[in-house]
Design a protein around this motif. Structure first.
Motif, short mmCIF file in Angstrom:
data_model
loop_
_atom_site.label_atom_id
_atom_site.label_comp_id
_atom_site.label_asym_id
_atom_site.label_seq_id
_atom_site.Cartn_x
_atom_site.Cartn_y
_atom_site.Cartn_z
N LYS A 288 -34.02 42.34 -35.70
CA LYS A 288 -35.04 43.27 -36.20
C LYS A 288 -35.04 44.56 -35.40
O LYS A 288 -35.10 45.66 -35.97
CB LYS A 288 -36.42 42.60 -36.12
N TRP A 289 -34.94 44.45 -34.07
CA TRP A 289 -34.92 45.65 -33.22
C TRP A 289 -33.67 46.49 -33.48
O TRP A 289 -33.74 47.71 -33.55
CB TRP A 289 -34.98 45.24 -31.74
N ARG A 290 -32.52 45.82 -33.62
CA ARG A 290 -31.28 46.57 -33.86
C ARG A 290 -31.33 47.29 -35.23
O ARG A 290 -30.84 48.40 -35.35
CB ARG A 290 -30.07 45.62 -33.80
N ALA A 291 -31.93 46.62 -36.22
CA ALA A 291 -32.05 47.25 -37.54
C ALA A 291 -32.93 48.50 -37.45
O ALA A 291 -32.64 49.53 -38.08
CB ALA A 291 -32.63 46.25 -38.53
N GLU A 292 -34.00 48.42 -36.67
CA GLU A 292 -34.90 49.57 -36.49
C GLU A 292 -34.18 50.73 -35.81
O GLU A 292 -34.31 51.90 -36.23
CB GLU A 292 -36.12 49.15 -35.66
N LEU A 293 -33.39 50.42 -34.77
CA LEU A 293 -32.63 51.46 -34.06
C LEU A 293 -31.56 52.07 -34.97
O LEU A 293 -31.35 53.29 -34.96
CB LEU A 293 -31.99 50.87 -32.81
N ASP A 294 -30.88 51.22 -35.74
CA ASP A 294 -29.85 51.73 -36.66
C ASP A 294 -30.46 52.66 -37.71
O ASP A 294 -29.86 53.69 -38.06
CB ASP A 294 -29.14 50.56 -37.35
N GLU B 5 -34.52 52.13 -27.36
CA GLU B 5 -33.40 51.35 -26.82
C GLU B 5 -33.76 50.77 -25.46
O GLU B 5 -33.49 49.61 -25.17
CB GLU B 5 -32.16 52.23 -26.71
N SER B 6 -34.39 51.60 -24.62
CA SER B 6 -34.81 51.13 -23.29
C SER B 6 -35.93 50.10 -23.41
O SER B 6 -35.96 49.10 -22.68
CB SER B 6 -35.27 52.32 -22.45
N LEU B 7 -36.86 50.34 -24.36
CA LEU B 7 -37.99 49.43 -24.54
C LEU B 7 -37.52 48.05 -24.97
O LEU B 7 -38.02 47.03 -24.49
CB LEU B 7 -38.95 50.01 -25.58
N TYR B 8 -36.56 48.01 -25.89
CA TYR B 8 -36.10 46.74 -26.42
C TYR B 8 -35.06 46.05 -25.54
O TYR B 8 -35.13 44.85 -25.30
CB TYR B 8 -35.51 46.94 -27.83
N PHE B 9 -34.06 46.85 -25.06
CA PHE B 9 -32.90 46.23 -24.41
C PHE B 9 -32.70 46.68 -22.97
O PHE B 9 -31.63 46.43 -22.40
CB PHE B 9 -31.64 46.52 -25.23
N GLY B 10 -33.68 47.35 -22.38
CA GLY B 10 -33.58 47.78 -20.99
C GLY B 10 -33.65 46.61 -20.02
O GLY B 10 -33.88 45.46 -20.43
N PRO B 11 -33.44 46.86 -18.71
CA PRO B 11 -33.45 45.79 -17.71
C PRO B 11 -34.72 44.95 -17.74
O PRO B 11 -34.68 43.74 -17.51
CB PRO B 11 -33.33 46.57 -16.39
N ASN B 12 -35.85 45.58 -18.01
CA ASN B 12 -37.12 44.85 -18.12
C ASN B 12 -37.73 45.03 -19.50
O ASN B 12 -38.95 45.08 -19.66
CB ASN B 12 -38.11 45.33 -17.04
#
Length: 257
Positions: free
Chosen positions: A54-60, A103-110
């Protein structure tokens, strides 16, 4: 590097065994095999995968929108005023910043993926580690390896594989927890009239809060659409003006001919 670590470790084991004059008891587990046979882990992994998709679809979607804005600007730049060009460039910059933020919010270190994985998967991994410690203490193992980890195992005898023992311990603990939960569950008492009124009031406040939030979102969206419509109106006026000037120039040119 991995083989070097293993050889050093085996050398230490041999040295320790020689010094203590007793063999070291060693076992190993296959973490991947264990987790694949724990229903809670598969459910957690499916939940995590669905969220990530879902997150990747939103970013795409946002990335494609930015590309459309860039293409529109490139196609219309010749007929736009300086102010309109700056507005479109500013919009593109803001969208790019939003993309990087998400991108940082979804897939960042934290980010959300890390936190969700920790929330869903870590409790299950803890079950495995607790079961390993329990079995190791009962059977007096000196070392327990993870076959699926980075430590390379050049050879493994199946009789030292305690993965099924770990699974059995996890299943047993689950049944005990379910039994305790079942015993502690009591039938719900009928709510008093006062409690019902309090719940109704709470639900009404929540509904009002949600309605206010939706109204605020709609207001922001309406303002954004109005701004875009105004930009489009200005662009149309500019195009019409350029077309009129061109038509007039063509008419003058034809009259001279």
């Amino acid at each position: 590097m991995k083989k070097t670590i293993l050889l050093i470790f085996l050398s230490l084991c041999i040295g320790t065994a020689s010094y203590a004059q007793k063999p070291q008891r060693v076992a190993y587990i296959d973490m991947e095999y264990i987790l694949e046979n724990v229903p809670e882990y598969l459910e957690a992994q499916n939940t995590l995968d669905a969220k990530v998709a879902k997150w990747r679809a939103e970013l795409d979607k946002l990335a494609r929108y930015i590309e459309v804005l860039k293409t529109d600007l490139a196609n219309e730049k010749a007929i736009l005023t300086k102010d309109l060009i700056e507005e479109k460039e500013e919009e593109i910059t803001l969208k790019q910043q939003e993309l990087r933020r998400l991108e940082s919010l979804y897939f960042g270190p934290n980010g959300d993926m890390y936190l969700l994985r920790k929330q869903l998967v870590k409790p299950i991994q803890d079950q495995v580690y607790n079961a390993v410690q329990s079995i190791a203490a009962i059977r007096k193992y000196d070392f327990v390896f993870d076959k699926s980890s980075e430590l390379v195992m050049l050879y493994s005898n199946k009789k030292y594989d305690i993965s099924d023992l770990i699974l059995n311990r996890i299943n047993r603990n689950r049944k005990v927890d379910e039994l305790k939960k079942k015993k502690s569950t009591k039938p719900k008492k009928e709510l008093t009239e006062k409690q019902k009124q309090a719940q109704a009031k709470k639900a009404a406040l929540a509904a009002k809060k949600l309605a206010d939030k939706e109204a605020k979102k709609k207001k922001i969206e309406d303002a954004r659409k109005a701004k875009l419509a105004e930009r489009e109106r200005k662009r149309k006026l500019l195009r019409d003006k350029k077309a009129a000037i061109k038509k007039k120039n063509d008419s003058i040119k034809n009259n001279k001919n």
